[in-house]
Design an enzyme around this catalytic site. Structure first.
Site, PDB file in Angstrom:
ATOM      1  N   GLU A 166       1.163  -1.362   0.064  1.00  0.00           N
ATOM      2  CA  GLU A 166      -0.193   0.132  -0.102  1.00  0.00           C
ATOM      3  C   GLU A 166       1.052   1.357   0.180  1.00  0.00           C
ATOM      4  OE1 GLU A 166      -4.077  -2.207   1.957  1.00  0.00           O
ATOM      5  OE2 GLU A 166      -2.601  -0.493   3.232  1.00  0.00           O
ATOM      6  N   GLU A 361      -5.449  -8.813   0.784  1.00  0.00           N
ATOM      7  CA  GLU A 361      -5.622  -8.544   1.704  1.00  0.00           C
ATOM      8  C   GLU A 361      -7.400  -8.528   2.535  1.00  0.00           C
ATOM      9  OE1 GLU A 361      -4.238  -5.567   4.743  1.00  0.00           O
ATOM     10  OE2 GLU A 361      -2.263  -5.352   4.292  1.00  0.00           O
TER      11      GLU A 361
END
Length: 460
Positions: A166, A361
């Site tokens: 991220e 995720e």
């Protein structure tokens, strides 16, 4: 009863990171990260003053945790290496870290689990931050050296790697919204930080090709689809700006090898163009083998009502839209919208060459889970099971419609420390008792996940 089956060899796993689990934050040769420094300077910012020092104490408990992976049916597992542990000053290898990670990775594999190892998960070493961190060009070569070192030291044990988790988060949280150190608000600095991060990713991929030509490398991105309030031209324009900044900024270069021209034009229009060098375009041609996509909630936007031009913040380009029909996870304040996983699957198929990808995720954070503990001490987290089923249903539909998805990883395996939120919300298959020597106890969701993994699917 019928079973929704997934492709042969599908990865059923979980994800976490070094700074959120290892503990021993300033021990065993590790140097400070920005989190260690910030907690030292401002512990009141952290939930219940829960800092990075011990987290879930994996450094001492990894042998048992690796056995627990097998107990809940994981066949793959993503975690990260701590840059500040492996290279405390950026150059010198910490041999104790090498011993720890090699044994950790071996034990993961001994339990029938395939490791996917990530290099950077928000944990900037303080020695580099003191030089400017991602704001300075030196960060690119420093990260490439770190990656090369890790590939050489652990490449015989790990074949699947990722560069960043991220990366948009340390851009936004550190340089736009003030939630992560250095907590500044400067749109132009944020763009420069994002650009250097992108170059660092490409430089690490280049090193990987030289060191581990038979391995595979990717990047983990939190892809939150943008849904606009309406079909009006103003709302659509806002949605395009949101997608350029939040999705295409990293995904396009990672897959297509170049920054989209529309993003270049948008930045130029608002006087946000970063400093570049002539050789950068060639470096960005180092593309990935696969993509990991983290998904929790959608992004809903509308046209800004009173924008400042040129833009001073992203909200001058698009504003959040509060969809009146939304479902919310009240603990995180995030919308629950599993339908987006199908849209992500189709995006990867239609816009990104159907490159192999996996859900890296997906999970549900809930506070005070002890409320749901039965008389035997097991947390009955049916809400987490229902959340996963809803999302897997749409993922399965995307796979049936031709999207090249090869796995599903939940966040997370063992309850972990979550930055300023500490242990407020829990996500794990295993509960961590902070009052009893970090004791692990299995939740109901872990039993369910084991059945899913063993059957390569679930009953519907």
């Amino acid at each position: 009863m019928t079973i929704k089956k997934f492709p042969k060899g599908f990865l059923w796993g979980a994800a976490t990171s070094a700074p959120q689990t290892e503990g021993h934050s300033l021990q065993n040769g590790k140097s400070k990260t920005t989190w260690d420094y910030w907690y030292e300077k401002a512990p009141e910012k952290f939930n219940e003053r829960q800092g990075p020092a011990n987290t879930s104490n994996l450094y001492e408990m990894y042998t048992e945790d690796c056995k627990r992976m097998q107990e809940v049916g994981l066949n793959s597992y993503r975690t990260s290496i701590s840059w500040a542990r492996l290279l405390p000053d950026g150059q010198r290898v910490n041999q104790e870290a090498v011993t720890f990670y090699r044994d950790y990775f071996k034990k993961i594999k001994e339990n029938g689990v395939a490791p996917i190892i990530n290099l950077f998960h928000f944990d900037m070493p303080m020695w580099l931050m003191e030089k400017g961190g991602w704001e300075v060009r030196e960060s690119v070569s420093a990260f490439a050296f770190y990656g090369k070192t890790a590939f050489e030291l652990f490449g015989d044990l790990v074949t699947d790697w990722t560069t960043f988790n991220e990366p948009i988060v340390h851009v936004e949280m550190g340089y736009l919204y003030g939630y992560h150190y250095p907590a500044v608000t400067d749109f132009k600095k944020a763009v420069q930080v994002g650009y250097h991060t992108l170059l660092a990713h490409a430089a690490a991929v280049k090193e990987f090709r030289a060191v581990l030509p038979k391995g595979k490398i990717g990047i983990i991105l939190n892809i939150t689809p943008t849904y606009t309030r309406s079909a009006s031209s103003a709302d659509q324009k806002a949605g395009e700006a949101s997608d350029l900044l939040n999705t295409k900024s990293f995904l396009d270069p990672a897959v297509h090898g170049k920054i989209p021209q529309a993003l270049i034009d948008l930045l130029a229009k608002h006087q946000l163009t970063p400093q570049t060098q002539a050789e950068d375009a060639e470096l960005l041609k180092n593309t990935v083998d696969f993509i990991g996509l983290n998904y929790y909630h959608p992004r809903r936007v509308q046209a800004p009502q009173n924008p400042t031009l040129p833009a001073q913040t992203p909200e001058d380009l698009y504003e959040p839209y509060d969809w009146p029909k939304k479902r919310i996870n009240p603990y995180r304040g995030w919308e629950i919208y599993p339908e987006a996983l199908y849209d992500v699957a189709m995006m990867m198929k239609n816009e990104y060459n159907n490159l192999p990808w996996f859900v890296s995720e997906n999970g549900m954070g809930v506070a005070d889970e002890e409320r749901f503990m039965d008389e035997k001490g097991m947390i009955q987290d049916d809400y987490r099971i229902e959340f996963m089923i809803e999302h897997l249903n749409y993922l399965h539909k995307g796979i049936e419609d031709g999207s090249n998805c090869f796995g599903y990883h939940t966040w997370t395996f063992v309850d972990c420390w979550s930055w300023l939120n500490g242990y407020r919300n829990r996500y794990g298959f295993y509960r961590v008792d902070l009052e009893d020597h970090y004791k692990r106890s299995l939740k109901k969701s872990g039993l369910w996940f084991k059945q899913v993994s063993q059957n390569n699917g679930y009953d519907v």
